[in-house]
Design an enzyme around this catalytic site. Structure first.
Site, PDB file in Angstrom:
ATOM      1  N   ASP A  72      25.252  -6.015  40.603  1.00 41.29           N
ATOM      2  CA  ASP A  72      26.473  -5.619  41.327  1.00 41.29           C
ATOM      3  C   ASP A  72      26.500  -4.089  41.247  1.00 41.29           C
ATOM      4  O   ASP A  72      25.447  -3.485  40.970  1.00 41.29           O
ATOM      5  CB  ASP A  72      27.731  -6.259  40.705  1.00 41.29           C
ATOM      6  CG  ASP A  72      28.957  -6.122  41.611  1.00 41.29           C
ATOM      7  OD1 ASP A  72      29.048  -6.856  42.597  1.00 41.29           O
ATOM      8  OD2 ASP A  72      29.824  -5.253  41.342  1.00 41.29           O
ATOM      9  N   LYS A 107      31.681 -13.643  36.730  1.00 40.44           N
ATOM     10  CA  LYS A 107      31.385 -12.214  36.894  1.00 40.44           C
ATOM     11  C   LYS A 107      31.360 -11.582  35.517  1.00 40.44           C
ATOM     12  O   LYS A 107      32.013 -12.066  34.584  1.00 40.44           O
ATOM     13  CB  LYS A 107      32.469 -11.521  37.729  1.00 40.44           C
ATOM     14  CG  LYS A 107      32.011 -10.210  38.329  1.00 40.44           C
ATOM     15  CD  LYS A 107      31.222 -10.447  39.602  1.00 40.44           C
ATOM     16  CE  LYS A 107      30.643  -9.178  40.177  1.00 40.44           C
ATOM     17  NZ  LYS A 107      30.138  -9.414  41.552  1.00 40.44           N
TER      18      LYS A 107
HETATM   19  P1  NDP Z   1      25.557   0.034  44.211  1.00 39.16           P
HETATM   20  O1  NDP Z   1      25.840   0.451  42.826  1.00 39.16           O
HETATM   21  O2  NDP Z   1      24.155  -0.122  44.665  1.00 39.16           O
HETATM   22  O3  NDP Z   1      26.264   1.013  45.246  1.00 39.16           O
HETATM   23  C1  NDP Z   1      27.631   1.235  45.202  1.00 39.16           C
HETATM   24  C2  NDP Z   1      27.992   2.258  46.255  1.00 39.16           C
HETATM   25  O4  NDP Z   1      29.408   2.330  46.387  1.00 39.16           O
HETATM   26  C3  NDP Z   1      27.523   3.651  45.892  1.00 39.16           C
HETATM   27  O5  NDP Z   1      27.278   4.370  47.052  1.00 39.16           O
HETATM   28  C4  NDP Z   1      28.736   4.194  45.149  1.00 39.16           C
HETATM   29  O6  NDP Z   1      28.786   5.604  45.110  1.00 39.16           O
HETATM   30  C5  NDP Z   1      29.875   3.625  45.935  1.00 39.16           C
HETATM   31  N1  NDP Z   1      31.018   3.435  45.043  1.00 39.16           N
HETATM   32  C6  NDP Z   1      31.067   2.731  43.899  1.00 39.16           C
HETATM   33  N2  NDP Z   1      32.277   2.807  43.317  1.00 39.16           N
HETATM   34  C7  NDP Z   1      33.004   3.590  44.129  1.00 39.16           C
HETATM   35  C8  NDP Z   1      34.331   4.055  44.066  1.00 39.16           C
HETATM   36  N3  NDP Z   1      35.153   3.720  43.053  1.00 39.16           N
HETATM   37  N4  NDP Z   1      34.747   4.837  45.099  1.00 39.16           N
HETATM   38  C9  NDP Z   1      33.897   5.166  46.132  1.00 39.16           C
HETATM   39  N5  NDP Z   1      32.636   4.761  46.216  1.00 39.16           N
HETATM   40  C10 NDP Z   1      32.200   3.989  45.241  1.00 39.16           C
HETATM   41  O7  NDP Z   1      26.373  -1.328  44.403  1.00 39.16           O
HETATM   42  P2  NDP Z   1      26.207  -2.448  45.513  1.00 39.16           P
HETATM   43  O8  NDP Z   1      25.741  -1.872  46.787  1.00 39.16           O
HETATM   44  O9  NDP Z   1      25.458  -3.560  44.906  1.00 39.16           O
HETATM   45  O10 NDP Z   1      27.713  -2.944  45.649  1.00 39.16           O
HETATM   46  C11 NDP Z   1      28.615  -2.436  46.642  1.00 39.16           C
HETATM   47  C12 NDP Z   1      29.732  -3.433  46.865  1.00 39.16           C
HETATM   48  O11 NDP Z   1      29.167  -4.671  47.341  1.00 39.16           O
HETATM   49  C13 NDP Z   1      30.532  -3.810  45.626  1.00 39.16           C
HETATM   50  O12 NDP Z   1      31.860  -4.081  46.020  1.00 39.16           O
HETATM   51  C14 NDP Z   1      29.878  -5.120  45.172  1.00 39.16           C
HETATM   52  O13 NDP Z   1      30.751  -5.906  44.401  1.00 39.16           O
HETATM   53  C15 NDP Z   1      29.587  -5.751  46.513  1.00 39.16           C
HETATM   54  N6  NDP Z   1      28.564  -6.789  46.538  1.00 39.16           N
HETATM   55  C16 NDP Z   1      27.313  -6.571  46.044  1.00 39.16           C
HETATM   56  C17 NDP Z   1      26.353  -7.563  46.116  1.00 39.16           C
HETATM   57  C18 NDP Z   1      24.953  -7.338  45.674  1.00 39.16           C
HETATM   58  O14 NDP Z   1      24.134  -8.245  45.865  1.00 39.16           O
HETATM   59  N7  NDP Z   1      24.598  -6.199  45.119  1.00 39.16           N
HETATM   60  C19 NDP Z   1      26.674  -8.887  46.664  1.00 39.16           C
HETATM   61  C20 NDP Z   1      28.001  -9.002  47.218  1.00 39.16           C
HETATM   62  C21 NDP Z   1      28.898  -7.985  47.128  1.00 39.16           C
HETATM   63  P3  NDP Z   1      28.261   6.407  43.812  1.00 39.16           P
HETATM   64  O15 NDP Z   1      26.774   6.337  43.866  1.00 39.16           O
HETATM   65  O16 NDP Z   1      28.814   7.763  43.978  1.00 39.16           O
HETATM   66  O17 NDP Z   1      28.828   5.687  42.616  1.00 39.16           O
HETATM   67  O1  2IT Z   2      29.456 -10.086  44.413  1.00 39.01           O
HETATM   68  C1  2IT Z   2      28.391 -10.736  44.488  1.00 39.01           C
HETATM   69  O2  2IT Z   2      28.311 -11.777  45.153  1.00 39.01           O
HETATM   70  C2  2IT Z   2      27.211 -10.216  43.781  1.00 39.01           C
HETATM   71  N1  2IT Z   2      27.306  -9.151  43.196  1.00 39.01           N
HETATM   72  C3  2IT Z   2      25.948 -11.007  43.764  1.00 39.01           C
HETATM   73  C4  2IT Z   2      25.997 -12.062  42.697  1.00 39.01           C
HETATM   74  C5  2IT Z   2      24.712 -12.836  42.487  1.00 39.01           C
HETATM   75  O3  2IT Z   2      24.747 -13.672  41.576  1.00 39.01           O
HETATM   76  O4  2IT Z   2      23.715 -12.624  43.166  1.00 39.01           O
END
Ligand code: NDP
Ligand code: 2IT
Length: 446
Positions: free
Chosen positions: A167, A127
Protein backbone atom coordinates in the site's frame (compact mmCIF):
# COMPACT_ATOMS: atom_id res chain seq x y z
CA UNK A 1 -30.65 7.95 6.88
CA UNK A 2 -34.05 7.13 8.42
CA UNK A 3 -33.78 3.48 9.39
CA UNK A 4 -33.81 3.33 13.22
CA UNK A 5 -31.68 0.19 13.39
CA UNK A 6 -28.93 1.63 11.16
CA UNK A 7 -29.03 4.92 13.08
CA UNK A 8 -28.46 3.04 16.33
CA UNK A 9 -25.58 1.01 14.86
CA UNK A 10 -23.94 4.19 13.58
CA UNK A 11 -24.44 6.01 16.91
CA UNK A 12 -22.72 3.14 18.64
CA UNK A 13 -19.83 3.20 16.15
CA UNK A 14 -19.40 6.94 16.74
CA UNK A 15 -19.36 6.48 20.52
CA UNK A 16 -16.97 3.55 20.51
CA UNK A 17 -14.55 5.01 17.97
CA UNK A 18 -14.48 8.67 18.86
CA UNK A 19 -11.32 10.33 17.59
CA UNK A 20 -11.22 8.22 14.41
CA UNK A 21 -12.90 10.49 11.81
CA UNK A 22 -11.76 8.53 8.73
CA UNK A 23 -13.18 5.31 10.14
CA UNK A 24 -16.50 6.95 11.01
CA UNK A 25 -16.61 8.51 7.52
CA UNK A 26 -16.15 5.10 5.85
CA UNK A 27 -18.78 3.38 8.01
CA UNK A 28 -21.30 6.22 7.59
CA UNK A 29 -21.11 6.02 3.80
CA UNK A 30 -21.65 2.27 3.76
CA UNK A 31 -24.53 2.24 6.27
CA UNK A 32 -26.32 5.05 4.42
CA UNK A 33 -26.27 3.12 1.16
CA UNK A 34 -27.36 -0.14 2.82
CA UNK A 35 -30.69 1.32 3.94
CA UNK A 36 -32.80 -0.22 1.14
CA UNK A 37 -31.18 -3.63 1.68
CA UNK A 38 -31.80 -3.60 5.42
CA UNK A 39 -35.45 -2.65 4.89
CA UNK A 40 -35.89 -5.65 2.59
CA UNK A 41 -33.95 -8.12 4.73
CA UNK A 42 -35.11 -8.32 8.38
CA UNK A 43 -33.35 -11.71 8.56
CA UNK A 44 -29.97 -9.95 8.33
CA UNK A 45 -30.95 -7.58 11.11
CA UNK A 46 -32.04 -10.51 13.27
CA UNK A 47 -28.71 -12.24 12.64
CA UNK A 48 -26.94 -9.08 13.87
CA UNK A 49 -24.94 -8.93 10.67
CA UNK A 50 -24.39 -5.17 10.60
CA UNK A 51 -23.66 -4.93 14.34
CA UNK A 52 -20.98 -7.58 13.89
CA UNK A 53 -19.67 -6.23 10.58
CA UNK A 54 -18.66 -2.83 11.98
CA UNK A 55 -16.54 -4.35 14.76
CA UNK A 56 -13.16 -5.80 13.68
CA UNK A 57 -12.69 -9.49 14.49
CA UNK A 58 -9.22 -8.81 15.85
CA UNK A 59 -6.99 -5.74 16.32
CA UNK A 60 -3.26 -6.14 16.83
CA UNK A 61 -1.10 -3.19 17.92
CA UNK A 62 2.60 -3.66 18.59
CA UNK A 63 5.94 -2.00 19.22
CA UNK A 64 8.41 -1.88 16.32
CA UNK A 65 11.89 -1.04 17.63
CA UNK A 66 14.81 -0.68 15.20
CA UNK A 67 18.26 0.90 15.11
CA UNK A 68 18.93 3.76 12.67
CA UNK A 69 22.18 4.43 10.77
CA UNK A 70 23.48 6.54 13.66
CA UNK A 71 23.09 3.65 16.10
CA UNK A 72 20.08 5.30 17.74
CA UNK A 73 17.04 3.25 18.77
CA UNK A 74 13.82 4.27 17.02
CA UNK A 75 10.36 3.08 18.01
CA UNK A 76 7.34 2.95 15.70
CA UNK A 77 3.86 1.57 16.22
CA UNK A 78 2.67 -1.39 14.14
CA UNK A 79 -0.94 -2.35 13.35
CA UNK A 80 -2.81 -5.25 11.83
CA UNK A 81 -6.59 -5.11 11.80
CA UNK A 82 -8.09 -8.50 10.89
CA UNK A 83 -11.49 -7.13 10.10
CA UNK A 84 -13.62 -9.87 8.63
CA UNK A 85 -12.98 -13.49 7.61
CA UNK A 86 -16.49 -14.47 6.52
CA UNK A 87 -15.58 -15.22 2.90
CA UNK A 88 -11.87 -16.08 3.08
CA UNK A 89 -8.58 -15.53 4.88
CA UNK A 90 -7.84 -11.96 5.92
CA UNK A 91 -6.32 -9.99 3.02
CA UNK A 92 -5.13 -6.43 2.62
CA UNK A 93 -2.12 -4.18 2.33
CA UNK A 94 0.37 -2.62 4.73
CA UNK A 95 0.66 1.17 4.77
CA UNK A 96 3.89 2.83 5.89
CA UNK A 97 3.31 6.56 6.33
CA UNK A 98 3.79 8.99 9.23
CA UNK A 99 0.03 9.75 9.25
CA UNK A 100 -0.85 6.13 10.12
CA UNK A 101 -2.82 5.59 13.34
CA UNK A 102 -5.54 3.16 14.36
CA UNK A 103 -8.38 5.09 12.65
CA UNK A 104 -6.65 5.02 9.24
CA UNK A 105 -5.97 1.30 9.37
CA UNK A 106 -9.53 0.60 10.54
CA UNK A 107 -11.12 2.61 7.72
CA UNK A 108 -8.92 0.83 5.20
CA UNK A 109 -9.66 -2.60 6.71
CA UNK A 110 -13.39 -1.91 6.72
CA UNK A 111 -13.41 -0.86 3.05
CA UNK A 112 -11.29 -3.89 2.16
CA UNK A 113 -14.11 -6.26 3.24
CA UNK A 114 -16.44 -4.98 0.52
CA UNK A 115 -13.73 -4.53 -2.09
CA UNK A 116 -12.46 -8.07 -1.68
CA UNK A 117 -16.00 -9.39 -1.85
CA UNK A 118 -16.55 -7.55 -5.15
CA UNK A 119 -13.53 -9.29 -6.73
CA UNK A 120 -15.50 -12.59 -6.45
CA UNK A 121 -12.32 -14.23 -5.05
CA UNK A 122 -12.36 -15.81 -1.56
CA UNK A 123 -10.64 -13.10 0.52
CA UNK A 124 -11.66 -11.57 3.84
CA UNK A 125 -10.82 -7.98 4.79
CA UNK A 126 -7.75 -6.70 6.66
CA UNK A 127 -5.24 -3.87 6.70
CA UNK A 128 -1.99 -3.14 8.50
CA UNK A 129 0.71 -0.57 8.70
CA UNK A 130 2.92 1.64 10.75
CA UNK A 131 3.69 5.32 11.32
CA UNK A 132 7.21 4.61 9.97
CA UNK A 133 8.20 6.96 7.12
CA UNK A 134 10.35 5.20 4.50
CA UNK A 135 11.06 8.56 2.84
CA UNK A 136 14.65 9.67 3.38
CA UNK A 137 15.66 6.38 5.04
CA UNK A 138 18.56 4.26 3.78
CA UNK A 139 17.92 0.77 2.41
CA UNK A 140 19.52 -0.60 5.59
CA UNK A 141 17.14 1.36 7.82
CA UNK A 142 14.15 0.24 5.79
CA UNK A 143 15.35 -3.37 6.05
CA UNK A 144 15.82 -3.21 9.82
CA UNK A 145 12.39 -1.66 10.25
CA UNK A 146 10.73 -4.30 8.01
CA UNK A 147 12.48 -7.14 9.83
CA UNK A 148 11.40 -5.80 13.21
CA UNK A 149 7.83 -5.27 11.97
CA UNK A 150 7.68 -8.87 10.72
CA UNK A 151 9.30 -10.27 13.88
CA UNK A 152 6.06 -9.44 15.66
CA UNK A 153 3.59 -9.77 12.78
CA UNK A 154 4.67 -13.25 11.65
CA UNK A 155 2.82 -15.01 14.50
CA UNK A 156 -0.49 -13.49 13.38
CA UNK A 157 -0.35 -14.21 9.61
CA UNK A 158 -0.06 -17.16 7.23
CA UNK A 159 -1.04 -18.21 3.70
CA UNK A 160 -4.43 -19.59 4.90
CA UNK A 161 -4.85 -17.09 7.72
CA UNK A 162 -3.89 -13.54 6.71
CA UNK A 163 -1.98 -12.44 3.61
CA UNK A 164 -0.62 -8.86 3.68
CA UNK A 165 0.58 -6.89 0.62
CA UNK A 166 1.66 -3.38 -0.41
CA UNK A 167 0.00 0.00 0.00
CA UNK A 168 1.35 3.55 0.43
CA UNK A 169 5.06 3.32 1.27
CA UNK A 170 5.16 -0.46 0.88
CA UNK A 171 6.44 -1.58 -2.51
CA UNK A 172 8.57 -4.41 -3.85
CA UNK A 173 11.58 -3.48 -1.66
CA UNK A 174 9.62 -3.58 1.61
CA UNK A 175 7.68 -6.73 0.67
CA UNK A 176 11.02 -8.44 -0.10
CA UNK A 177 12.48 -7.58 3.32
CA UNK A 178 9.29 -8.67 5.10
CA UNK A 179 9.08 -11.92 3.15
CA UNK A 180 12.71 -12.78 3.90
CA UNK A 181 12.17 -12.29 7.63
CA UNK A 182 8.91 -14.30 7.67
CA UNK A 183 10.60 -17.20 5.87
CA UNK A 184 13.50 -17.15 8.31
CA UNK A 185 11.29 -17.08 11.39
CA UNK A 186 8.84 -19.76 10.22
CA UNK A 187 11.34 -21.83 8.25
CA UNK A 188 8.67 -22.13 5.56
CA UNK A 189 8.46 -20.86 1.99
CA UNK A 190 4.79 -19.99 1.46
CA UNK A 191 2.70 -17.36 -0.30
CA UNK A 192 2.23 -15.40 2.92
CA UNK A 193 2.56 -12.01 1.21
CA UNK A 194 1.52 -10.80 -2.23
CA UNK A 195 3.28 -8.26 -4.40
CA UNK A 196 6.39 -10.41 -4.12
CA UNK A 197 9.29 -10.13 -6.56
CA UNK A 198 8.99 -12.12 -9.76
CA UNK A 199 11.99 -14.31 -8.83
CA UNK A 200 10.39 -15.64 -5.63
CA UNK A 201 6.70 -16.24 -6.27
CA UNK A 202 5.33 -12.86 -7.29
CA UNK A 203 2.74 -12.60 -10.04
CA UNK A 204 3.32 -10.92 -13.35
CA UNK A 205 1.04 -7.88 -13.73
CA UNK A 206 0.61 -7.34 -9.96
CA UNK A 207 2.69 -4.14 -10.18
CA UNK A 208 0.43 -2.78 -12.92
CA UNK A 209 -2.80 -4.24 -11.57
CA UNK A 210 -4.36 -1.44 -9.51
CA UNK A 211 -3.73 1.27 -12.11
CA UNK A 212 -4.67 -0.93 -15.07
CA UNK A 213 -7.72 -2.23 -13.20
CA UNK A 214 -8.83 1.33 -12.45
CA UNK A 215 -8.77 2.12 -16.18
CA UNK A 216 -10.55 -1.14 -17.08
CA UNK A 217 -13.31 -0.21 -14.63
CA UNK A 218 -13.43 3.40 -15.83
CA UNK A 219 -13.55 2.28 -19.45
CA UNK A 220 -16.64 0.16 -18.69
CA UNK A 221 -18.28 3.03 -16.82
CA UNK A 222 -17.57 5.42 -19.70
CA UNK A 223 -18.82 2.93 -22.31
CA UNK A 224 -22.06 2.32 -20.40
CA UNK A 225 -22.67 6.06 -20.58
CA UNK A 226 -21.79 6.57 -24.24
CA UNK A 227 -18.28 7.92 -23.62
CA UNK A 228 -14.67 6.75 -23.90
CA UNK A 229 -11.09 7.65 -22.91
CA UNK A 230 -10.21 8.55 -26.50
CA UNK A 231 -8.90 12.11 -26.76
CA UNK A 232 -9.91 12.99 -23.20
CA UNK A 233 -7.89 15.18 -20.83
CA UNK A 234 -7.14 13.24 -17.67
CA UNK A 235 -5.70 14.26 -14.30
CA UNK A 236 -4.03 11.54 -12.24
CA UNK A 237 -3.06 12.63 -8.72
CA UNK A 238 -0.13 10.95 -6.98
CA UNK A 239 2.89 9.48 -8.73
CA UNK A 240 3.25 6.19 -6.91
CA UNK A 241 2.40 2.64 -7.92
CA UNK A 242 -1.29 3.21 -8.65
CA UNK A 243 -0.87 6.58 -10.37
CA UNK A 244 1.93 5.47 -12.71
CA UNK A 245 0.05 2.48 -14.11
CA UNK A 246 -3.25 4.37 -14.27
CA UNK A 247 -1.45 6.91 -16.44
CA UNK A 248 0.03 4.13 -18.60
CA UNK A 249 -3.31 2.42 -19.32
CA UNK A 250 -5.32 5.64 -19.76
CA UNK A 251 -2.72 6.77 -22.32
CA UNK A 252 -2.95 3.39 -24.06
CA UNK A 253 -6.72 3.94 -24.29
CA UNK A 254 -6.05 7.20 -26.16
CA UNK A 255 -6.37 9.71 -23.32
CA UNK A 256 -3.91 12.52 -22.59
CA UNK A 257 -2.75 12.69 -18.96
CA UNK A 258 -1.88 16.33 -18.32
CA UNK A 259 -1.11 16.46 -14.59
CA UNK A 260 0.33 14.32 -11.77
CA UNK A 261 1.45 15.10 -8.20
CA UNK A 262 3.24 14.02 -5.06
CA UNK A 263 2.73 15.18 -1.48
CA UNK A 264 4.71 18.38 -2.17
CA UNK A 265 3.09 19.64 -5.35
CA UNK A 266 1.93 18.97 -8.89
CA UNK A 267 3.21 19.14 -12.45
CA UNK A 268 1.15 20.23 -15.43
CA UNK A 269 2.29 19.31 -18.94
CA UNK A 270 -0.10 20.28 -21.71
CA UNK A 271 1.76 17.96 -24.12
CA UNK A 272 0.87 14.94 -22.00
CA UNK A 273 3.02 13.68 -19.13
CA UNK A 274 6.19 11.84 -20.17
CA UNK A 275 5.69 8.66 -18.13
CA UNK A 276 9.23 7.37 -18.71
CA UNK A 277 10.53 10.48 -16.92
CA UNK A 278 8.10 9.93 -14.03
CA UNK A 279 9.14 6.28 -13.70
CA UNK A 280 12.81 7.28 -13.65
CA UNK A 281 12.23 9.97 -10.97
CA UNK A 282 9.82 7.99 -8.79
CA UNK A 283 10.58 4.29 -9.26
CA UNK A 284 14.34 4.43 -9.82
CA UNK A 285 15.65 7.56 -8.09
CA UNK A 286 12.92 7.94 -5.39
CA UNK A 287 13.00 11.73 -5.86
CA UNK A 288 10.39 14.53 -5.86
CA UNK A 289 8.08 15.17 -8.79
CA UNK A 290 9.39 18.70 -9.32
CA UNK A 291 12.49 17.03 -10.89
CA UNK A 292 10.21 16.57 -13.93
CA UNK A 293 11.14 20.11 -14.98
CA UNK A 294 14.72 18.90 -15.58
CA UNK A 295 13.29 16.66 -18.31
CA UNK A 296 10.57 19.02 -19.54
CA UNK A 297 11.27 22.69 -18.77
CA UNK A 298 8.13 23.67 -20.70
CA UNK A 299 5.96 21.99 -18.04
CA UNK A 300 4.99 23.81 -14.83
CA UNK A 301 5.39 22.80 -11.18
CA UNK A 302 3.20 24.22 -8.41
CA UNK A 303 3.77 23.73 -4.68
CA UNK A 304 0.83 22.20 -2.78
CA UNK A 305 -1.51 19.40 -3.87
CA UNK A 306 -4.96 20.94 -3.97
CA UNK A 307 -4.48 23.12 -7.05
CA UNK A 308 -4.27 20.10 -9.33
CA UNK A 309 -8.09 19.86 -9.28
CA UNK A 310 -8.44 23.38 -10.71
CA UNK A 311 -6.85 22.33 -14.03
CA UNK A 312 -9.60 21.83 -16.64
CA UNK A 313 -10.02 18.13 -17.47
CA UNK A 314 -12.63 15.62 -18.62
CA UNK A 315 -11.79 12.74 -16.29
CA UNK A 316 -10.18 12.79 -12.82
CA UNK A 317 -8.41 9.75 -11.39
CA UNK A 318 -7.38 10.49 -7.79
CA UNK A 319 -4.59 8.00 -6.96
CA UNK A 320 -2.80 9.53 -3.95
CA UNK A 321 -4.59 9.36 -0.60
CA UNK A 322 -7.79 9.73 1.46
CA UNK A 323 -9.82 12.94 1.34
CA UNK A 324 -7.63 14.53 -1.32
CA UNK A 325 -10.73 15.93 -3.12
CA UNK A 326 -12.92 18.08 -0.88
CA UNK A 327 -16.18 19.83 -1.75
CA UNK A 328 -14.40 22.91 -3.09
CA UNK A 329 -12.08 20.88 -5.34
CA UNK A 330 -15.04 18.87 -6.61
CA UNK A 331 -16.86 22.12 -7.45
CA UNK A 332 -13.80 23.28 -9.39
CA UNK A 333 -13.71 20.01 -11.34
CA UNK A 334 -17.42 20.25 -12.17
CA UNK A 335 -17.20 23.91 -13.17
CA UNK A 336 -14.33 23.14 -15.58
CA UNK A 337 -16.28 20.39 -17.34
CA UNK A 338 -14.98 17.25 -15.66
CA UNK A 339 -17.70 14.62 -16.06
CA UNK A 340 -16.14 11.49 -14.52
CA UNK A 341 -14.21 10.70 -11.35
CA UNK A 342 -12.88 7.20 -10.68
CA UNK A 343 -10.92 6.44 -7.53
CA UNK A 344 -7.56 4.68 -7.56
CA UNK A 345 -6.83 5.76 -3.99
CA UNK A 346 -8.91 4.59 -1.03
CA UNK A 347 -11.61 7.12 -0.02
CA UNK A 348 -10.00 10.06 -1.88
CA UNK A 349 -13.29 12.01 -2.01
CA UNK A 350 -14.84 13.63 1.05
CA UNK A 351 -18.60 13.17 1.54
CA UNK A 352 -19.04 16.79 0.39
CA UNK A 353 -17.12 16.03 -2.83
CA UNK A 354 -19.32 13.00 -3.52
CA UNK A 355 -22.40 15.17 -3.07
CA UNK A 356 -21.02 17.55 -5.69
CA UNK A 357 -20.47 14.66 -8.14
CA UNK A 358 -24.07 13.51 -7.80
CA UNK A 359 -25.48 17.03 -7.89
CA UNK A 360 -23.68 17.64 -11.19
CA UNK A 361 -24.61 14.20 -12.60
CA UNK A 362 -20.94 13.28 -12.93
CA UNK A 363 -20.03 9.60 -13.34
CA UNK A 364 -18.53 8.39 -10.09
CA UNK A 365 -16.51 5.15 -9.79
CA UNK A 366 -15.99 4.52 -6.06
CA UNK A 367 -12.70 3.17 -4.71
CA UNK A 368 -14.03 -0.16 -3.43
CA UNK A 369 -14.91 -1.10 -6.98
CA UNK A 370 -12.56 0.96 -9.12
CA UNK A 371 -9.30 0.08 -7.34
CA UNK A 372 -10.13 -3.57 -6.61
CA UNK A 373 -7.82 -4.73 -9.40
CA UNK A 374 -4.79 -4.67 -7.10
CA UNK A 375 -6.18 -7.00 -4.49
CA UNK A 376 -7.87 -9.12 -7.18
CA UNK A 377 -4.47 -9.73 -8.74
CA UNK A 378 -3.09 -10.46 -5.27
CA UNK A 379 -5.79 -13.15 -5.15
CA UNK A 380 -4.48 -14.46 -8.47
CA UNK A 381 -0.96 -14.47 -7.00
CA UNK A 382 -2.27 -16.60 -4.11
CA UNK A 383 -3.84 -19.04 -6.60
CA UNK A 384 -0.58 -19.35 -8.52
CA UNK A 385 1.39 -19.90 -5.29
CA UNK A 386 -1.04 -22.63 -4.17
CA UNK A 387 -0.73 -24.36 -7.52
CA UNK A 388 3.06 -23.85 -7.56
CA UNK A 389 2.70 -22.45 -11.07
CA UNK A 390 3.05 -19.05 -12.64
CA UNK A 391 0.88 -17.64 -15.37
CA UNK A 392 2.00 -15.34 -18.19
CA UNK A 393 1.48 -11.57 -18.05
CA UNK A 394 -1.25 -11.90 -20.67
CA UNK A 395 -3.11 -14.58 -18.71
CA UNK A 396 -3.11 -12.55 -15.50
CA UNK A 397 -3.98 -9.30 -17.29
CA UNK A 398 -6.87 -11.00 -19.10
CA UNK A 399 -8.26 -12.38 -15.83
CA UNK A 400 -7.88 -8.94 -14.22
CA UNK A 401 -9.71 -7.32 -17.13
CA UNK A 402 -12.56 -9.84 -16.82
CA UNK A 403 -12.82 -9.26 -13.07
CA UNK A 404 -13.03 -5.47 -13.50
CA UNK A 405 -15.74 -5.78 -16.17
CA UNK A 406 -17.72 -8.00 -13.79
CA UNK A 407 -17.25 -5.60 -10.88
CA UNK A 408 -18.67 -2.79 -12.98
CA UNK A 409 -21.64 -4.95 -13.96
CA UNK A 410 -22.23 -5.96 -10.32
CA UNK A 411 -22.26 -2.30 -9.22
CA UNK A 412 -24.51 -1.29 -12.09
CA UNK A 413 -27.07 -4.02 -11.51
CA UNK A 414 -27.16 -3.77 -7.69
CA UNK A 415 -27.74 -0.01 -7.96
CA UNK A 416 -30.58 -0.62 -10.40
CA UNK A 417 -32.15 -3.40 -8.35
CA UNK A 418 -32.29 -1.19 -5.26
CA UNK A 419 -33.72 1.82 -7.09
CA UNK A 420 -30.57 3.93 -7.43
CA UNK A 421 -29.67 3.51 -11.09
CA UNK A 422 -26.30 5.01 -12.00
CA UNK A 423 -25.19 5.30 -8.36
CA UNK A 424 -22.21 2.96 -8.52
CA UNK A 425 -21.19 3.86 -4.97
CA UNK A 426 -24.44 2.40 -3.62
CA UNK A 427 -24.13 -0.50 -6.07
CA UNK A 428 -20.59 -1.34 -4.91
CA UNK A 429 -21.51 -1.18 -1.23
CA UNK A 430 -24.64 -3.29 -1.67
CA UNK A 431 -23.10 -5.94 -3.94
CA UNK A 432 -19.99 -6.21 -1.73
CA UNK A 433 -22.10 -6.38 1.42
CA UNK A 434 -24.58 -9.04 0.31
CA UNK A 435 -22.02 -11.82 -0.21
CA UNK A 436 -20.36 -11.11 3.14
CA UNK A 437 -23.71 -10.80 4.92
CA UNK A 438 -25.04 -14.11 3.57
CA UNK A 439 -21.82 -15.81 4.69
CA UNK A 440 -21.95 -14.26 8.15
CA UNK A 441 -25.57 -15.32 8.58
CA UNK A 442 -24.86 -18.87 7.37
CA UNK A 443 -21.92 -19.27 9.76
CA UNK A 444 -23.93 -18.28 12.84
CA UNK A 445 -23.15 -15.76 15.55
CA UNK A 446 -19.33 -15.75 15.43
P1 NDP B 1 2.71 4.83 -3.24
O1 NDP B 1 3.39 4.93 -1.94
O2 NDP B 1 3.34 4.08 -4.35
O3 NDP B 1 2.36 6.27 -3.80
C1 NDP B 1 1.61 7.17 -3.06
C2 NDP B 1 1.51 8.47 -3.83
O4 NDP B 1 0.55 9.32 -3.21
C3 NDP B 1 2.82 9.23 -3.84
O5 NDP B 1 2.89 10.00 -4.99
C4 NDP B 1 2.67 10.11 -2.60
O6 NDP B 1 3.49 11.25 -2.62
C5 NDP B 1 1.22 10.48 -2.65
N1 NDP B 1 0.74 10.69 -1.28
C6 NDP B 1 0.80 9.84 -0.24
N2 NDP B 1 0.30 10.38 0.88
C7 NDP B 1 -0.08 11.62 0.53
C8 NDP B 1 -0.66 12.68 1.25
N3 NDP B 1 -0.95 12.57 2.56
N4 NDP B 1 -0.92 13.82 0.54
C9 NDP B 1 -0.62 13.91 -0.80
N5 NDP B 1 -0.06 12.94 -1.51
C10 NDP B 1 0.20 11.82 -0.86
O7 NDP B 1 1.26 4.23 -2.90
P2 NDP B 1 0.21 3.55 -3.87
O8 NDP B 1 0.29 4.11 -5.23
O9 NDP B 1 0.31 2.09 -3.69
O10 NDP B 1 -1.15 4.00 -3.18
C11 NDP B 1 -1.89 5.16 -3.58
C12 NDP B 1 -3.33 5.02 -3.13
O11 NDP B 1 -3.91 3.86 -3.76
C13 NDP B 1 -3.53 4.80 -1.64
O12 NDP B 1 -4.76 5.40 -1.26
C14 NDP B 1 -3.68 3.28 -1.52
O13 NDP B 1 -4.39 2.90 -0.37
C15 NDP B 1 -4.46 2.99 -2.78
N6 NDP B 1 -4.42 1.62 -3.28
C16 NDP B 1 -3.23 0.99 -3.52
C17 NDP B 1 -3.22 -0.29 -4.03
C18 NDP B 1 -1.96 -0.98 -4.40
O14 NDP B 1 -2.04 -2.09 -4.94
N7 NDP B 1 -0.79 -0.42 -4.18
C19 NDP B 1 -4.47 -1.03 -4.26
C20 NDP B 1 -5.67 -0.26 -4.03
C21 NDP B 1 -5.62 1.01 -3.54
P3 NDP B 1 4.90 11.25 -1.83
O15 NDP B 1 5.83 10.42 -2.65
O16 NDP B 1 5.27 12.68 -1.76
O17 NDP B 1 4.63 10.65 -0.48
O1 2IT C 1 -6.04 -1.12 -0.83
C1 2IT C 1 -5.75 -2.19 -1.41
O2 2IT C 1 -6.62 -2.88 -1.96
C2 2IT C 1 -4.34 -2.60 -1.45
N1 2IT C 1 -3.50 -1.86 -0.96
C3 2IT C 1 -3.97 -3.91 -2.06
C4 2IT C 1 -4.15 -5.02 -1.06
C5 2IT C 1 -3.67 -6.39 -1.51
O3 2IT C 1 -3.79 -7.29 -0.68
O4 2IT C 1 -3.18 -6.56 -2.62
Amino acid sequence: MKNAYLISVLDNVKKRNAGEPEFIQAVTEVLETLEPVIEKRPDLVEAGVVDRLVEPERQIIFRVPWVDDNGKVQVNRGFRIQYNSAIGPYKGGIRLHPSVYLGIIKFLGFEQIFKNSLTTLPMGGAKGGSDFDPKGKSDGEVMRFCQSFMTELYRHIGPDLDVPAGDIGTGAREIGFMFGQYKRLKNEFTGVLTGKGLTYGGSLARTQATGYGLCYFTNEMLKANGKSFEGQRVIVSGSGNVAIYANEKATEYGAKVIAMSDSNGYIYDENGIDLAAIKQIKEVERKRIKEYLNYHPEATYTEGCKGIWTIPCDIALPCATQNEIDGESAEALAKNGCYAVAEGANMPSTPEAIEVYFKNKMLYGPAKAANAGGVATSGLEMSQNSQRLSWTFEEVDEKLHGIMINIFKACESAAKEYGMEGNYMAGANIAGFLKVAESMKAQGCV
